[in-house]
Design an enzyme around this catalytic site. Sequence first.
Site, PDB file in Angstrom:
ATOM      1  N   PRO A   1      -4.747   0.324  18.723  1.00 16.65           N
ATOM      2  CA  PRO A   1      -4.431  -0.179  17.384  1.00 16.65           C
ATOM      3  C   PRO A   1      -4.477   0.869  16.269  1.00 16.65           C
ATOM      4  CG  PRO A   1      -6.589  -0.960  18.091  1.00 16.65           C
ATOM      5  CD  PRO A   1      -5.977  -0.271  19.267  1.00 16.65           C
TER       6      PRO A   1
ATOM      7  N   TYR B   1       3.752   6.465  10.368  1.00 17.70           N
ATOM      8  CA  TYR B   1       2.906   5.342   9.944  1.00 17.70           C
ATOM      9  C   TYR B   1       3.736   4.264   9.247  1.00 17.70           C
ATOM     10  CZ  TYR B   1      -1.319   2.952   8.369  1.00 17.70           C
ATOM     11  OH  TYR B   1      -2.313   2.010   8.164  1.00 17.70           O
TER      12      TYR B   1
ATOM     13  N   HIS C   1       0.838  -1.207   0.000  1.00 18.25           N
ATOM     14  CA  HIS C   1       0.000   0.000   0.000  1.00 18.25           C
ATOM     15  C   HIS C   1       0.867   1.248   0.000  1.00 18.25           C
ATOM     16  CE1 HIS C   1      -4.183  -1.587   1.253  1.00 18.25           C
ATOM     17  NE2 HIS C   1      -3.518  -2.511   0.598  1.00 18.25           N
TER      18      HIS C   1
ATOM     19  N   TYR D   1      -9.251   5.328   7.334  1.00 13.89           N
ATOM     20  CA  TYR D   1      -9.543   5.648   8.736  1.00 13.89           C
ATOM     21  C   TYR D   1     -10.618   6.735   8.719  1.00 13.89           C
ATOM     22  CZ  TYR D   1      -5.202   3.213   9.987  1.00 13.89           C
ATOM     23  OH  TYR D   1      -4.233   2.263  10.159  1.00 13.89           O
TER      24      TYR D   1
ATOM     25  N   LYS E   1       0.662  -0.178  15.208  1.00 13.52           N
ATOM     26  CA  LYS E   1       2.056  -0.256  15.670  1.00 13.52           C
ATOM     27  C   LYS E   1       2.380  -1.464  16.564  1.00 13.52           C
ATOM     28  CE  LYS E   1       3.755   3.089  13.537  1.00 13.52           C
ATOM     29  NZ  LYS E   1       3.736   2.387  12.257  1.00 13.52           N
TER      30      LYS E   1
HETATM   31  P1  RFL Z   1       0.933 -11.864  21.829  1.00  9.10           P
HETATM   32  O1  RFL Z   1       0.568 -11.955  20.383  1.00  9.10           O
HETATM   33  O2  RFL Z   1      -0.112 -11.510  22.793  1.00  9.10           O
HETATM   34  O3  RFL Z   1       1.553 -13.273  22.218  1.00  9.10           O
HETATM   35  C1  RFL Z   1       1.854 -13.626  23.551  1.00  9.10           C
HETATM   36  C2  RFL Z   1       1.761 -15.133  23.678  1.00  9.10           C
HETATM   37  O4  RFL Z   1       2.084 -15.516  25.024  1.00  9.10           O
HETATM   38  C3  RFL Z   1       1.155 -16.507  25.441  1.00  9.10           C
HETATM   39  N1  RFL Z   1       1.104 -16.508  26.917  1.00  9.10           N
HETATM   40  C4  RFL Z   1       1.731 -17.404  27.697  1.00  9.10           C
HETATM   41  N2  RFL Z   1       2.518 -18.454  27.397  1.00  9.10           N
HETATM   42  C5  RFL Z   1       2.999 -19.200  28.432  1.00  9.10           C
HETATM   43  N3  RFL Z   1       2.724 -18.932  29.735  1.00  9.10           N
HETATM   44  C6  RFL Z   1       1.952 -17.881  30.080  1.00  9.10           C
HETATM   45  N4  RFL Z   1       1.693 -17.610  31.357  1.00  9.10           N
HETATM   46  C7  RFL Z   1       1.424 -17.070  29.031  1.00  9.10           C
HETATM   47  N5  RFL Z   1       0.621 -15.970  29.018  1.00  9.10           N
HETATM   48  C8  RFL Z   1       0.442 -15.647  27.732  1.00  9.10           C
HETATM   49  C9  RFL Z   1      -0.151 -16.103  24.788  1.00  9.10           C
HETATM   50  O5  RFL Z   1      -1.051 -17.201  24.680  1.00  9.10           O
HETATM   51  C10 RFL Z   1       0.342 -15.625  23.428  1.00  9.10           C
HETATM   52  O6  RFL Z   1       0.367 -16.670  22.465  1.00  9.10           O
HETATM   53  O7  RFL Z   1       2.150 -10.858  22.049  1.00  9.10           O
HETATM   54  P2  RFL Z   1       3.388 -10.496  21.086  1.00  9.10           P
HETATM   55  O8  RFL Z   1       4.032 -11.754  20.558  1.00  9.10           O
HETATM   56  O9  RFL Z   1       4.222  -9.531  21.817  1.00  9.10           O
HETATM   57  O10 RFL Z   1       2.737  -9.801  19.806  1.00  9.10           O
HETATM   58  C11 RFL Z   1       2.084  -8.566  19.914  1.00  9.10           C
HETATM   59  C12 RFL Z   1       0.980  -8.450  18.861  1.00  9.10           C
HETATM   60  O11 RFL Z   1       0.185  -9.611  18.910  1.00  9.10           O
HETATM   61  C13 RFL Z   1       0.109  -7.200  19.080  1.00  9.10           C
HETATM   62  O12 RFL Z   1       0.911  -6.105  19.415  1.00  9.10           O
HETATM   63  C14 RFL Z   1      -0.693  -6.826  17.817  1.00  9.10           C
HETATM   64  O13 RFL Z   1      -1.643  -7.811  17.507  1.00  9.10           O
HETATM   65  C15 RFL Z   1      -1.408  -5.485  18.022  1.00  9.10           C
HETATM   66  N6  RFL Z   1      -2.274  -5.118  16.895  1.00  9.10           N
HETATM   67  C16 RFL Z   1      -1.755  -4.560  15.740  1.00  9.10           C
HETATM   68  N7  RFL Z   1      -0.429  -4.385  15.607  1.00  9.10           N
HETATM   69  C17 RFL Z   1       0.090  -3.898  14.437  1.00  9.10           C
HETATM   70  O14 RFL Z   1       1.323  -3.742  14.346  1.00  9.10           O
HETATM   71  N8  RFL Z   1      -0.697  -3.573  13.349  1.00  9.10           N
HETATM   72  C18 RFL Z   1      -2.035  -3.732  13.400  1.00  9.10           C
HETATM   73  O15 RFL Z   1      -2.682  -3.501  12.393  1.00  9.10           O
HETATM   74  C19 RFL Z   1      -2.622  -4.201  14.641  1.00  9.10           C
HETATM   75  N9  RFL Z   1      -3.939  -4.363  14.741  1.00  9.10           N
HETATM   76  C20 RFL Z   1      -3.656  -5.291  16.994  1.00  9.10           C
HETATM   77  C21 RFL Z   1      -4.468  -4.897  15.890  1.00  9.10           C
HETATM   78  C22 RFL Z   1      -4.244  -5.869  18.128  1.00  9.10           C
HETATM   79  C23 RFL Z   1      -5.595  -6.036  18.187  1.00  9.10           C
HETATM   80  N10 RFL Z   1      -6.121  -6.648  19.356  1.00  9.10           N
HETATM   81  C24 RFL Z   1      -7.091  -7.655  19.349  1.00  9.10           C
HETATM   82  C25 RFL Z   1      -5.477  -6.441  20.638  1.00  9.10           C
HETATM   83  C26 RFL Z   1      -5.831  -5.050  15.940  1.00  9.10           C
HETATM   84  C27 RFL Z   1      -6.408  -5.590  17.093  1.00  9.10           C
HETATM   85  C28 RFL Z   1      -7.906  -5.696  17.096  1.00  9.10           C
HETATM   86  C1  PHB Z   2      -6.139  -4.461  10.715  1.00 11.32           C
HETATM   87  O1  PHB Z   2      -6.213  -4.711   9.499  1.00 11.32           O
HETATM   88  O2  PHB Z   2      -6.448  -5.309  11.564  1.00 11.32           O
HETATM   89  C2  PHB Z   2      -5.696  -3.117  11.159  1.00 11.32           C
HETATM   90  C3  PHB Z   2      -5.209  -2.220  10.216  1.00 11.32           C
HETATM   91  C4  PHB Z   2      -4.804  -0.960  10.626  1.00 11.32           C
HETATM   92  C5  PHB Z   2      -4.882  -0.607  11.962  1.00 11.32           C
HETATM   93  C6  PHB Z   2      -5.352  -1.522  12.895  1.00 11.32           C
HETATM   94  C7  PHB Z   2      -5.767  -2.789  12.490  1.00 11.32           C
HETATM   95  O3  PHB Z   2      -4.500   0.628  12.348  1.00 11.32           O
END
Ligand code: RFL
Ligand code: PHB
Length: 381
Positions: A285, A376, A72, A193, A289
């Site tokens: 989110p 971004y 993109h 957005y 980041k």
């Molecule tokens: P995770 O992915 O939470 O993984 C942590 C893992 O640890 C396990 N765990 C344990 N294991 C053993 N013993 C325990 N006691 C434990 N407790 C927990 C968990 O089961 C899990 O598997 O953390 P990690 O690896 O640091 O990764 C971080 C990312 O997952 C997170 O920052 C992103 O998903 C955030 N996020 C986004 N980030 C972006 O860069 N771009 C995006 O577009 C974006 N969109 C989002 C998002 C997060 C969202 N939610 C649901 C919070 C959109 C959403 C809706």
């Molecule tokens: C997503 O596709 O899940 C997404 C994209 C951009 C954002 C957050 C989530 O800022």
Amino acid sequence: MRTQVAIIGAGPSGLLLGRLLELAGIDTVILESRAREYVLGRIRAGVLESGTVELLERAGVAQRLHEEALIHDTCGIAYAGGHLSVDLRGLTGKPVIVYGQTEVTKDLMDAREALSMYEAAGVQIHDFDGERPRVTWTGGSLECDFIAGCDGFHGVCRASVPAERIRLYEKTYPFGWLGVLSDTPPVSEELVYVSHERGFALCSQRSRTRSRYYLQCPLSEQVDEWPDERFWAELRRRLPEALATRLVTGPSIEKSIAPLRSFVAEPLSFGRLFLAGDAAHIVPPTGAKGLNLAASDVHYLSSALIDFYKGNEEGLKTYSSRALARVWKAERFSWWLTKLLHLFPEEGQFGRRMQLAELEYLAGSRAAQMALAENYVGLPY
Ligand code: RFL
Ligand code: PHB
């Protein structure tokens, strides 16, 4: 059992760290509390910075990404009659890459050859202040040189640090994001957005046939209060007319509500324990980041550990400060974009007019667009 680096958590940060260390000949064991299928089923991030992609290339897991990801060059912002397309590549020379966190996770899991233990219950970490840290879980134990706390916001690693040795900074927001995934073509080629009187909305995507949409919603609401018809009707009301008429709806294949939070723990290292990713910090989110910060932490931590095993301890000493310098900037950007685009009823009409004035300024100022774009697409490591 013994290993060099015990990694707690098989999310993106744990798996990427494990892979980079594995390629450098360092022995790791990953302990994950959930089942592999559960981890793969979580629908989360979708936007990667090019720095994250370069790291995935270094980890040897970017082949499928290069075949399937969408590049993109722009990103859209819609507000009260205005629509701005920010020329990310023109302003910064860099695009962002649309490729789901689920796919990144799968690619990393498939590449890993070293031991991963899923469904490890009751994980505890011990003696990380000494030379011989240990990890125990129900039915097992592991000695190691280092522990990497990659276990997310609710994990056990940060919680094991004595309160007087850690500082926590937190801001919660009075709303969440209701997300829907559907096998329908995205409403627009670029991500859009949307700042609307009824609340924020985001049109994102996973592929040319799979869309991801989000709506700002009150924290008090439950997913089952949002049948698909209500979700699509509300999304349509928040979209500019040109998009609303193009929106293709269909059955949701995932629907969830996520709270919004800004959070930073300081420092990130405690003796031989190092925190990375969501275990150490959370961003709302809005700026996309979270996953990218997990990747940049792992960039600093993996090179510090590799240097350690070559005889240079300097990187481990500076890991926390180097990673946090980048984290705080991404926290600022995510907080700023969240405040700019969401509905904050408590800020009243004045608050709304300030948002619109800032959006108009953004639309008319290359300098302001540049500031948005360089954050971004991702600040340099
Ligand atoms: P995770 O992915 O939470 O993984 C942590 C893992 O640890 C396990 N765990 C344990 N294991 C053993 N013993 C325990 N006691 C434990 N407790 C927990 C968990 O089961 C899990 O598997 O953390 P990690 O690896 O640091 O990764 C971080 C990312 O997952 C997170 O920052 C992103 O998903 C955030 N996020 C986004 N980030 C972006 O860069 N771009 C995006 O577009 C974006 N969109 C989002 C998002 C997060 C969202 N939610 C649901 C919070 C959109 C959403 C809706
Ligand atoms: C997503 O596709 O899940 C997404 C994209 C951009 C954002 C957050 C989530 O800022």
